[in-house]
Each structure stands twice: as C-alpha cells, then as structure tokens.
Design a protein around this motif. Structure first.
Motif, PDB file in Angstrom:
ATOM      1  N   PRO A  72     -40.912 -17.076  -6.252  1.00 14.97           N
ATOM      2  CA  PRO A  72     -40.629 -15.866  -7.036  1.00 14.97           C
ATOM      3  C   PRO A  72     -39.607 -14.953  -6.373  1.00 14.97           C
ATOM      4  N   ALA A  73     -39.628 -14.888  -5.046  1.00 14.08           N
ATOM      5  CA  ALA A  73     -38.689 -14.014  -4.342  1.00 14.08           C
ATOM      6  C   ALA A  73     -37.257 -14.484  -4.513  1.00 14.08           C
ATOM      7  N   ARG A  74     -37.039 -15.788  -4.623  1.00 10.35           N
ATOM      8  CA  ARG A  74     -35.687 -16.317  -4.776  1.00 10.35           C
ATOM      9  C   ARG A  74     -35.096 -16.013  -6.146  1.00 10.35           C
ATOM     10  N   VAL A  75     -35.911 -15.550  -7.089  1.00  8.29           N
ATOM     11  CA  VAL A  75     -35.425 -15.158  -8.410  1.00  8.29           C
ATOM     12  C   VAL A  75     -35.393 -13.638  -8.550  1.00  8.29           C
ATOM     13  N   LEU A  76     -36.474 -12.983  -8.156  1.00 10.73           N
ATOM     14  CA  LEU A  76     -36.578 -11.546  -8.369  1.00 10.73           C
ATOM     15  C   LEU A  76     -35.632 -10.750  -7.474  1.00 10.73           C
ATOM     16  N   MET A  77     -35.549 -11.111  -6.201  1.00 11.93           N
ATOM     17  CA  MET A  77     -34.686 -10.350  -5.295  1.00 11.93           C
ATOM     18  C   MET A  77     -33.202 -10.480  -5.654  1.00 11.93           C
ATOM     19  N   PRO A  78     -32.701 -11.677  -5.997  1.00  8.31           N
ATOM     20  CA  PRO A  78     -31.306 -11.743  -6.446  1.00  8.31           C
ATOM     21  C   PRO A  78     -31.058 -10.950  -7.733  1.00  8.31           C
ATOM     22  N   MET A  79     -32.016 -10.902  -8.646  1.00  8.54           N
ATOM     23  CA  MET A  79     -31.850 -10.081  -9.843  1.00  8.54           C
ATOM     24  C   MET A  79     -31.729  -8.609  -9.465  1.00  8.54           C
ATOM     25  N   LEU A  80     -32.551  -8.184  -8.508  1.00  5.93           N
ATOM     26  CA  LEU A  80     -32.452  -6.800  -8.033  1.00  5.93           C
ATOM     27  C   LEU A  80     -31.117  -6.569  -7.327  1.00  5.93           C
ATOM     28  N   ALA A  81     -30.648  -7.584  -6.599  1.00  2.00           N
ATOM     29  CA  ALA A  81     -29.371  -7.460  -5.905  1.00  2.00           C
ATOM     30  C   ALA A  81     -28.216  -7.264  -6.875  1.00  2.00           C
ATOM     31  N   ASP A  82     -28.273  -7.898  -8.039  1.00  2.08           N
ATOM     32  CA  ASP A  82     -27.221  -7.720  -9.032  1.00  2.08           C
ATOM     33  C   ASP A  82     -27.176  -6.291  -9.562  1.00  2.08           C
ATOM     34  N   LYS A  83     -28.271  -5.585  -9.468  1.00  2.00           N
ATOM     35  CA  LYS A  83     -28.339  -4.219  -9.989  1.00  2.00           C
ATOM     36  C   LYS A  83     -27.994  -3.173  -8.931  1.00  2.00           C
ATOM     37  N   ILE A  84     -28.496  -3.338  -7.708  1.00  4.14           N
ATOM     38  CA  ILE A  84     -28.293  -2.306  -6.698  1.00  4.14           C
ATOM     39  C   ILE A  84     -27.442  -2.775  -5.527  1.00  4.14           C
ATOM     40  N   GLY A  85     -27.046  -4.041  -5.522  1.00  4.83           N
ATOM     41  CA  GLY A  85     -26.178  -4.552  -4.469  1.00  4.83           C
ATOM     42  C   GLY A  85     -26.889  -5.509  -3.536  1.00  4.83           C
ATOM     43  N   ALA A  86     -26.224  -6.627  -3.221  1.00  2.00           N
ATOM     44  CA  ALA A  86     -26.835  -7.660  -2.381  1.00  2.00           C
ATOM     45  C   ALA A  86     -27.079  -7.164  -0.962  1.00  2.00           C
ATOM     46  N   LEU A  87     -26.142  -6.392  -0.406  1.00  2.00           N
ATOM     47  CA  LEU A  87     -26.312  -5.906   0.962  1.00  2.00           C
ATOM     48  C   LEU A  87     -27.478  -4.928   1.065  1.00  2.00           C
ATOM     49  N   ASN A  88     -27.674  -4.135   0.030  1.00  3.32           N
ATOM     50  CA  ASN A  88     -28.820  -3.222   0.020  1.00  3.32           C
ATOM     51  C   ASN A  88     -30.142  -3.982   0.060  1.00  3.32           C
ATOM     52  N   VAL A  89     -30.245  -5.028  -0.758  1.00  5.85           N
ATOM     53  CA  VAL A  89     -31.516  -5.749  -0.888  1.00  5.85           C
ATOM     54  C   VAL A  89     -31.798  -6.580   0.354  1.00  5.85           C
ATOM     55  N   ILE A  90     -30.790  -7.278   0.881  1.00  4.02           N
ATOM     56  CA  ILE A  90     -31.051  -8.118   2.054  1.00  4.02           C
ATOM     57  C   ILE A  90     -31.383  -7.256   3.265  1.00  4.02           C
ATOM     58  N   THR A  91     -30.853  -6.042   3.324  1.00  2.00           N
ATOM     59  CA  THR A  91     -31.222  -5.129   4.408  1.00  2.00           C
ATOM     60  C   THR A  91     -32.691  -4.753   4.318  1.00  2.00           C
ATOM     61  N   MET A  92     -33.161  -4.462   3.108  1.00  3.58           N
ATOM     62  CA  MET A  92     -34.575  -4.136   2.922  1.00  3.58           C
ATOM     63  C   MET A  92     -35.467  -5.323   3.264  1.00  3.58           C
ATOM     64  N   CYS A  93     -35.037  -6.530   2.882  1.00  2.00           N
ATOM     65  CA  CYS A  93     -35.837  -7.722   3.174  1.00  2.00           C
ATOM     66  C   CYS A  93     -35.932  -7.972   4.679  1.00  2.00           C
ATOM     67  N   THR A  94     -34.828  -7.785   5.384  1.00  2.00           N
ATOM     68  CA  THR A  94     -34.829  -8.028   6.822  1.00  2.00           C
ATOM     69  C   THR A  94     -35.707  -7.018   7.556  1.00  2.00           C
ATOM     70  N   LEU A  95     -35.646  -5.760   7.140  1.00  3.70           N
ATOM     71  CA  LEU A  95     -36.520  -4.757   7.740  1.00  3.70           C
ATOM     72  C   LEU A  95     -37.993  -5.063   7.433  1.00  3.70           C
ATOM     73  N   SER A  96     -38.250  -5.625   6.245  1.00  7.19           N
ATOM     74  CA  SER A  96     -39.627  -5.969   5.868  1.00  7.19           C
ATOM     75  C   SER A  96     -40.172  -7.094   6.741  1.00  7.19           C
ATOM     76  N   ILE A  97     -39.347  -8.109   7.010  1.00  8.06           N
ATOM     77  CA  ILE A  97     -39.844  -9.206   7.837  1.00  8.06           C
ATOM     78  C   ILE A  97     -40.073  -8.742   9.270  1.00  8.06           C
ATOM     79  N   SER A  98     -39.359  -7.702   9.691  1.00  8.54           N
ATOM     80  CA  SER A  98     -39.623  -7.121  11.005  1.00  8.54           C
ATOM     81  C   SER A  98     -41.033  -6.536  11.051  1.00  8.54           C
TER      82      SER A  98
END
Length: 509
Positions: free
Chosen positions: A369-395
C-alpha cells in the motif's frame, strides 16, 4: 518624416531586438516540432512578441558581440537549437501507461527473482551446499543484489543515448542465461552458483533495472510519482510470489526444474516488456558517462548522502530480525536481509520453516500500500517532501528497535519496517527525476545514484556485524549506529529540501 541614412549606426537596443527576432524565427520551426505544439506568440501593433522562454535562450549574449552575430546568424541558430526545449511528457494515455505495465514486469522479474534467494539459501544451508557455510553462501545473493544496482551508471547513460532496446535485450539475455545455466545440474557446486546465480544474473538485472525506471519517468510529469510507484509494486509482488514458488517447487521437482520454471516466468515477462516499451525522448549522444556537474548541486549531493545513510542502516536493520532471533552470524554480508529471515529465525523462537518464511511476505506485503499511496501524495505535495517525511519516520522506527523482545513485537516491527522502507524505495527514482532539470539526463543521474548507494547495501550489514563482534554479541553498538545513520539520512534530505525550496516551508518540491 525623413528616413535615416542607410549607413547610420542603429542603436544597440534595436540591433538586439533584430537579433532576438532572428534567433526566434530560425528556431521556431524546430522547437515547434520538438514540443508537439504551436508557438505561443502574438503580433500586437505589427510587431512580433516571442515568448519569454525564447528570449531566455540568448539573454546572456554580450552586447558588444551583437554586430558579429548579426553578420553570422548561423551562430545564433545553432545556440538556439542546442538549447531548445525537450518534448513535454504526455503524462497519460495508452502508450504511457503501457510503459508502467512493462516497468512492473521488469521490476517483478529482476528484484522479485532476487528476493527469492532467501528460499534458495534455506535449501543451500540445509544440504544443497553441505561444504559451504551460511555466510559464504550469502555472497551469492550479495553479489546479485550489489550488481543489480551498481551498474546503473553505465546502463542509465545508455538510456539517455537512445540505446534502450539493445540495452534491454542484452540485460534480459544475460539474466536468463544465468538462470538457465544454474539449472544445468540438480547438485551444482558453490563456484558454479556464484558465477551463474550471483554474478551473471546480477549483471543482467543491473543492465535492465535503471534504464527501465528512467524510461518510465520520462513519460510522466505531474503523475510521475504514481506511475513509478505502480511500476515498483513489482518489487513487493515478486518478493511475495517468487519465494512461494521456490518453496513449493524445490521439494517436488528438484533444484534444476525449479530454476527452469523461474527462467520461463522471467522470459515471458521480458518478451512482453520488450514489445511494449518505447523511448520517447530524442537521444543525447554527447556527454560524459558521469554528470560531474551534479556533484556541484547541493540538492543532489545531500540527496545522495541521505539515501546512502538510509540504505546503509536499513539493510542491516532487516538483518536484526534474523540476527536477534536466529543464529548470530557476525560476518554475514547479505544485503537483502529479508532473504535469509526464513532460514534463521526459527532456531531461537521455535517457529516452523513456513512460519518463519512468512516474515518475508510480511516485509514485502507491508510495503504494497505504501508504494501506491505515498507516490500519489508525492504528486500532490512533491516527491522530496514525502521522501523526507518517510526517512525521518524510519529513524523513529529504528529508535524503537530497543523495545522489541518477543514474537508479536517482531511481527509489528517487521511490518513497520516494510511499510516505511517500501514507501522510501518507491520514491527514490521519482525524487531523482523531480530534482533533475533535463529529462534526457534522468537515466544518467539515476544510474549515478544507484551505483553509489549499492556500496551502502554491500557494506552496511558487515559494519553492523563488526560492531556486534566488538561488543561481544551485544546489539547496543549496532542499534546506536543504525539509529544515528537513519537520523542523519533524514537530516540530509531535510537539507536537500531546504535548498530546493529556498528555505520556504509551504512549497511543493
């Protein structure tokens, strides 16, 4: 009104305007054909008003050279043509979505097949390779995973140069040759598997992987994240299905025929993908293999460093599931850690082989599900914004590592790792494309990125193992190292976002 003498010198501003008109008229037909749309210009008051983007092509011309350029208009024409805009991505349509389907098939057959190594390792360690230790066996899969990403610098540049189809054919042929060669015997030797399953299939997968993702990226703009996310679903889907196929077929039809079945599955995927995939951009034949200018861009450099730290720790993080609850293999170098969970976990927790193997499906299934939902969110608010949030989350997840001590906690921890890791991995190529100004440079820069982080996947697990060994088996040192690495990854991506947005918060980037 009296006309000025013919030999009277005209003002520089008029000459500049004349040169601008010359540049626009000489290149308008070429750029119109390249962009697939008419030139958006107007004639107000009998004067020609070109678009601002046309003027940008020659704004840096020195005023003192205007006379020379006027006498030699070819120089202006060449400059304008060399800097003409690339055709914009269609961002949809049947042909574009067929590239996504083909991309899914390629990722399924490359990384999905690679993910099946966990089931193979269980077979090798249980008697298939009786003379080899588990850590030695893990080198087969380690080389396969390393080469699949490390060759991106070379194969990505071939995409930009317009050689996608021959590159695809060579990569598919090499991977299939490795699979069918390893099936030649029901009882292969270690060196045979190292060459066929490790090196040959790894090289083939490396030639295929980066150009495929780069090609999909060139067909989309506003929907790029969603399209690449759908293509990378092949990773998680293959990570679920291939191990099941191997686990079910090995006891029934033997090693040789199991490998042949996998080869036939991959062959069908590659034939369909080859028929569907089409390059869209004109080839960029000139240019170096490595875009050294990228390393002068703070956004790109911080992004690469962040991904390196993420892969460095996360690949060892997956090892934690097998190390903490299984055998303590301090020198195992297998980067795709979930591939050996099934062969080790049950020894301490008392799980059966099938129950322990289920963890592989948990890690890959949680990422779907993350491989579909997160890219959809990235198209709306920007890929760099979303991957930054994901990386901080895995921390944050890594800092929760200290609390896992039982079977339910193991499954929860594994699921969250798969969820956030799947989201981050699906956004890696999308973000590279979003911070690359020219689409015909996507293959090169994506290949450079994957080649660099491949060394993180190869060195991360042994570094964690060395820390465990130095602390006499304690995980404390490795936990601290992994937590700080993922935190550093999040901070680097946060820095990349700062440069990309100019320090603004509410910016799509």
């Amino acid at each position: 009104m009296a006309l000025p003498p013919e030999n009277e010198k005209r003002p520089a501003s008029d000459t500049g305007h004349e040169i601008r008109q010359l540049s626009v008229s000489s290149s308008s037909s070429d750029e119109t054909a390249a962009e697939g749309q008419g030139s958006k210009s107007s004639t107000r008051g009998g004067r020609y008003h070109p678009r601002a983007s046309r003027l940008d092509d020659i704004e840096d011309i020195d005023d003192t050279a205007l006379g020379r350029l006027a006498s030699n208009p070819t120089r202006v024409r060449t400059r304008s043509r060399s800097r003409s805009n690339l055709p914009p991505p269609p961002d949809g349509g049947l042909q574009a979505w067929l590239q996504v389907v083909a991309g899914w098939l390629v990722i399924f057959a490359t990384w999905g097949y690679l993910n099946s190594f966990g089931a193979f390792q269980s077979y090798y360690t249980s008697g298939g390779l009786p003379s080899a230790s588990p850590s030695t066996i893990s080198w087969i899969g380690s080389l396969q995973g390393f080469l699949t990403t490390a060759l991106g610098t070379f194969s990505g540049r071939l995409l930009d140069a317009g050689f996608f189809r021959p590159t695809f054919a060579v990569g598919a042929a090499l991977q299939l040759a490795g699979i069918f060669a390893m099936s030649a015997s029901d009882h292969p030797q270690y060196w045979q598997l190292l060459i066929t399953q490790g090196i040959l299939t790894g090289i083939g997968g490396g030639i295929l992987f980066t150009p495929t993702l780069g090609l999909v990226a060139t067909w989309f703009g506003r929907r790029r994240g969603f399209a690449i996310g759908l293509a990378t679903l092949g990773n998680s889907t293959g990570g679920i299905l291939y191990p099941v196929i191997v686990r079910q077929l090995l006891p029934k039809i033997g090693f040789g025929w199991t490998a042949r079945v996998l080869g036939l599955v991959n062959m069908v995927c590659y034939v369909i993908a080859f028929l569907l995939m089409r390059s869209r951009l004109p080839p960029r034949r000139s240019g170096a293999l490595v875009d050294w200018a990228a390393f002068r861009e703070p956004v790109y450099v911080l992004y690469i460093v962040g991904l390196f730290l993420f892969v460095w720790a996360s690949y060892y993080l997956f090892y934690y599931v097998s190390f903490h609850y299984g055998f303590l293999f301090l020198t195992t170098l297998r980067p795709r850690a979930f591939s050996i969970i099934s062969s080790m976990t049950g020894h301490v927790l008392g799980l059966s082989y099938s129950e322990a193997s289920f963890l592989i499906m948990v890690i890959n299934g949680a990422g779907l599900p993350a491989r579909v939902l997160m890219p959809m969110l990235a198209d709306k608010i920007g890929a760099l914004n979303v991957i930054t949030m994901c990386t901080l989350s895995i921390s944050v997840i890594v800092f929760c590592w200290f609390a896992v001590s039982n079977v339910p906690g193991l499954y929860v921890f594994t699921a969250f790792c798969g969820l956030v890791s799947g989201a981050t991995q699906s956004l890696m190529p999308t973000t590279i494309a979003s911070i690359t100004k020219r689409l015909d440079m996507v293959g090169t820069r994506m290949g450079m990125c994957f080649s660099i982080i491949s060394f993180a996947s190869l060195t991360g697990p042994p570094i964690g193992g060395a820390l465990q060994s130095a602390m006499k088996g304690s995980f404390t040192g490795a936990q601290v190292w992994a937590a700080l690495s993922t935190l550093g990854a999040g901070l680097c991506l946060l820095g990349a976002r700062f440069y990309q947005s100019g320090g603004k918060i509410k910016v799509r980037c």
